[in-house]
Design an enzyme around this catalytic site. Structure first.
Site, PDB file in Angstrom:
ATOM      1  N   GLU A   1      -5.335  -8.597   0.842  1.00 32.03           N
ATOM      2  CA  GLU A   1      -6.003  -8.237   2.097  1.00 32.03           C
ATOM      3  C   GLU A   1      -7.474  -8.003   1.814  1.00 32.03           C
ATOM      4  O   GLU A   1      -7.832  -7.341   0.838  1.00 32.03           O
ATOM      5  CB  GLU A   1      -5.458  -6.932   2.704  1.00 32.03           C
ATOM      6  CG  GLU A   1      -4.123  -7.058   3.354  1.00 32.03           C
ATOM      7  CD  GLU A   1      -3.668  -5.752   4.010  1.00 32.03           C
ATOM      8  OE1 GLU A   1      -4.532  -4.923   4.388  1.00 32.03           O
ATOM      9  OE2 GLU A   1      -2.451  -5.574   4.109  1.00 32.03           O
TER      10      GLU A   1
ATOM     11  N   GLU B   1       0.811  -1.229   0.000  1.00 34.28           N
ATOM     12  CA  GLU B   1       0.000   0.000   0.000  1.00 34.28           C
ATOM     13  C   GLU B   1       0.842   1.275   0.000  1.00 34.28           C
ATOM     14  O   GLU B   1       0.971   1.955   1.026  1.00 34.28           O
ATOM     15  CB  GLU B   1      -0.955   0.015   1.194  1.00 34.28           C
ATOM     16  CG  GLU B   1      -1.969  -1.109   1.149  1.00 34.28           C
ATOM     17  CD  GLU B   1      -3.077  -0.949   2.183  1.00 34.28           C
ATOM     18  OE1 GLU B   1      -3.002  -0.020   3.010  1.00 34.28           O
ATOM     19  OE2 GLU B   1      -4.027  -1.748   2.146  1.00 34.28           O
TER      20      GLU B   1
HETATM   21  C1  PNW Z   1      -4.449  -1.796   5.385  1.00 32.75           C
HETATM   22  N1  PNW Z   1      -8.209   3.366   4.112  1.00 32.75           N
HETATM   23  O1  PNW Z   1      -4.469  -0.433   5.688  1.00 32.75           O
HETATM   24  C2  PNW Z   1      -3.088  -2.277   5.850  1.00 32.75           C
HETATM   25  O2  PNW Z   1      -2.332  -2.911   4.863  1.00 32.75           O
HETATM   26  C3  PNW Z   1      -3.124  -3.071   7.115  1.00 32.75           C
HETATM   27  O3  PNW Z   1      -1.870  -3.006   7.728  1.00 32.75           O
HETATM   28  C4  PNW Z   1      -4.252  -2.565   7.993  1.00 32.75           C
HETATM   29  O4  PNW Z   1      -4.240  -3.106   9.263  1.00 32.75           O
HETATM   30  C5  PNW Z   1      -5.545  -2.888   7.285  1.00 32.75           C
HETATM   31  O5  PNW Z   1      -5.557  -2.392   5.964  1.00 32.75           O
HETATM   32  C6  PNW Z   1      -6.787  -2.391   8.016  1.00 32.75           C
HETATM   33  O6  PNW Z   1      -6.755  -1.000   8.139  1.00 32.75           O
HETATM   34  C7  PNW Z   1      -5.449   0.449   5.275  1.00 32.75           C
HETATM   35  O7  PNW Z   1      -8.214   4.460   4.719  1.00 32.75           O
HETATM   36  C8  PNW Z   1      -5.464   1.684   5.896  1.00 32.75           C
HETATM   37  O8  PNW Z   1      -9.011   3.127   3.185  1.00 32.75           O
HETATM   38  C9  PNW Z   1      -6.363   2.639   5.505  1.00 32.75           C
HETATM   39  C10 PNW Z   1      -7.274   2.384   4.487  1.00 32.75           C
HETATM   40  C11 PNW Z   1      -7.264   1.132   3.867  1.00 32.75           C
HETATM   41  C12 PNW Z   1      -6.356   0.172   4.274  1.00 32.75           C
END
Ligand code: PNW
Length: 449
Positions: free
Chosen positions: A355, A166
């Site tokens: 994920e 990401e």
């Molecule tokens: C991902 N959004 O993060 C990460 O890869 C993980 O480490 C994390 O724990 C998981 O998703 C859950 O949050 C994100 O704002 C953080 O859309 C933010 C977003 C999406 C994914």
């Protein structure tokens, strides 16, 4: 016949990341990461939680492997902490840090679980953060060197790699929004440079792994492009959502797939475009074997002939359903449309969901069970969308649920639980939730049950 069947070689996995689960971030000679430093600054993470204990996987990894084995999980996506192996980010190697991952990998293999290694899931060595972090191209080069070293040491046993996780989150969220490490709010041009440097790091890592692997390997990244979806499925809306998918990937997947930034994007960016050259664009577009997608929440698109590129985003109303995270709107069809668009736009030959999952307000009942029917509902609908993709010949090859365990959810600390397995943060005891039992049955049946 089973409803919603998958092919025999469809891979069912679970995912975590180093700083979120390992704990003991300075053990055995590791250097501090930017997330260690950031989370220790009061006010950055809810309740001032840190990853000091995580869920203790650094010490409990054998138990977690047994847990996965019991659930039937076939592949484990974990990440490697750069500063455990290179405490200063470059130069001196800390053998004990590498040894931890060697042990984890051996334990997985001994129990019939495939290791899928993410080389960077946001925990940058603080020593490199101090030198500019992702603002500097030197960080991308240092990443290439770290990945070259690690892949030379583990590729006898690890065949599957993710370069970075990401890019959006470790660049924009860290250097523009200031809510993730390093917590900065910088100007648009600098932020665009961090994104470009993240892409460059990805490309350098692809080349480093290919050059150092001792057997044929499978390389991709885990990307969270905005997953566009036709708001309903007319030909016009599908075409509009496809166009939007490419547009919204303009600074990451598009140059990786096409070898150049698109004119429309460079025009839009104007003076805020990053510094780059032809050689970097070649590196960024180094061929990869698959695209991993982290999919959570939908971006609805409707066709609009009067809009600049023929599409418009449909705003979500106040009451739109979401899971237990402000941004986690429910839209299972993304798991169908993202793989389909990757195939249609760039002829991507392999897609993995790297994920997908959700936070829920899990509570252990008096009988000792966690009935997370909301998570079962969420996952089940996404699995059905995945099955729709494979049934149409879209090359979706596997699925990693986020997450195996409740863990340190970045700026939300331990307040948001994403696991299929409940963690008691006092005792670190693990208890599979209803969703883990559901997932176990899906894997056993190789079909959505
Ligand atoms: C991902 N959004 O993060 C990460 O890869 C993980 O480490 C994390 O724990 C998981 O998703 C859950 O949050 C994100 O704002 C953080 O859309 C933010 C977003 C999406 C994914």
């Amino acid at each position: 016949m089973k409803a919603y069947p998958f092919a025999d070689d469809f891979l069912w996995g679970a995912a975590t990341a180093s700083y979120q689960v390992e704990g003991y971030p300075l053990a055995d000679g590791a250097g501090p990461s930017n997330w260690h430093v950031f989370s220790h600054k009061p006010g950055t993470v809810e309740n001032d939680h840190t990853g000091d204990i995580g869920v203790g996987q650094y010490k409990l990894y054998r138990d977690d492997v047994q847990l996965m084995k019991k659930l039937g999980i076939q592949a484990y996506r974990f990440s490697i902490s750069w500063s455990r192996i290179f405490p200063e980010g470059t130069g001196r190697v800390n053998e004990k840090g590498l040894q931890y991952y060697q042990n984890l990998i051996d334990e997985l293999l001994a129990n019939g679980i495939q290791p899928w290694a993410t080389m960077f899931h946001w925990d940058l060595p603080q020593a490199l953060e101090d030198k500019g972090g992702w603002r500097s191209k030197d960080t991308a080069r240092a990443f290439g060197d770290y990945v070259a070293y690690v892949s030379s040491k583990i590729s006898d046993r690890v065949k599957n790699y993710f370069t970075v996780n990401e890019i959006y989150c470790f660049t924009r969220t860290g250097y523009k929004d200031g809510i993730f490490a390093p917590g900065l709010k910088l100007d648009p041009k600098t932020v665009a440079q961090t994104v470009h440097n993240g892409c460059l790091a990805h490309g350098l890592a692809v080349q480093a792994i290919r050059a150092n692997a001792v057997q044929p390997v499978n390389i991709g990244l885990a990307e969270n492009m905005p997953p566009t979806v036709p708001v309903y499925e007319t030909e016009e809306n599908i075409a509009a959502a496809r166009t939007a998918f490419r547009h919204y990937s303009a600074d990451k997947l598009l140059p990786m797939m096409e070898g150049a930034y698109a004119d429309f994007w460079l025009e839009e960016m104007g003076d805020n475009a990053p510094e780059f050259n032809d050689e970097e664009m070649k590196i960024i577009s180094s061929p990869i074997d698959f695209v991993g997608i982290n999919v959570y929440a939908p971006v609805y698109i409707i066709a609009d002939a009067d809009a600049p590129h023929g599409f418009r985003e449909v705003p979500l109303p106040q009451g739109y359903p979401r899971m237990n995270m402000p941004w986690l709107y429910v839209g299972p069809n993304i798991t169908y449309w993202a793989p389909r668009f990757l195939k249609e736009i760039w002829d991507v030959k392999g897609v993995y969901v790297t994920e997908n999952g959700c936070a829920a307000q899990d509570k252990m009942e008096l009988d000792g069970e966690v009935y997370d029917t909301d998570r079962v509902m969420y996952l089940r609908n996404h699995f059905i969308a995945a099955q729709r993709a494979v049934s149409e010949g879209i090359p979706l090859k596997g699925y990693f649920v986020w997450s195996l365990l409740d863990n340190f959810e970045w700026a939300s600390g331990y307040n948001k639980r994403f696991g299929m397995v409940y963690v008691n943060y006092q005792t670190l005891e693990r208890t599979p939730k209803l969703s883990a039992k559901f997932y176990s049955e899906v894997i056993k049946n190789n079909a959505v049950v």
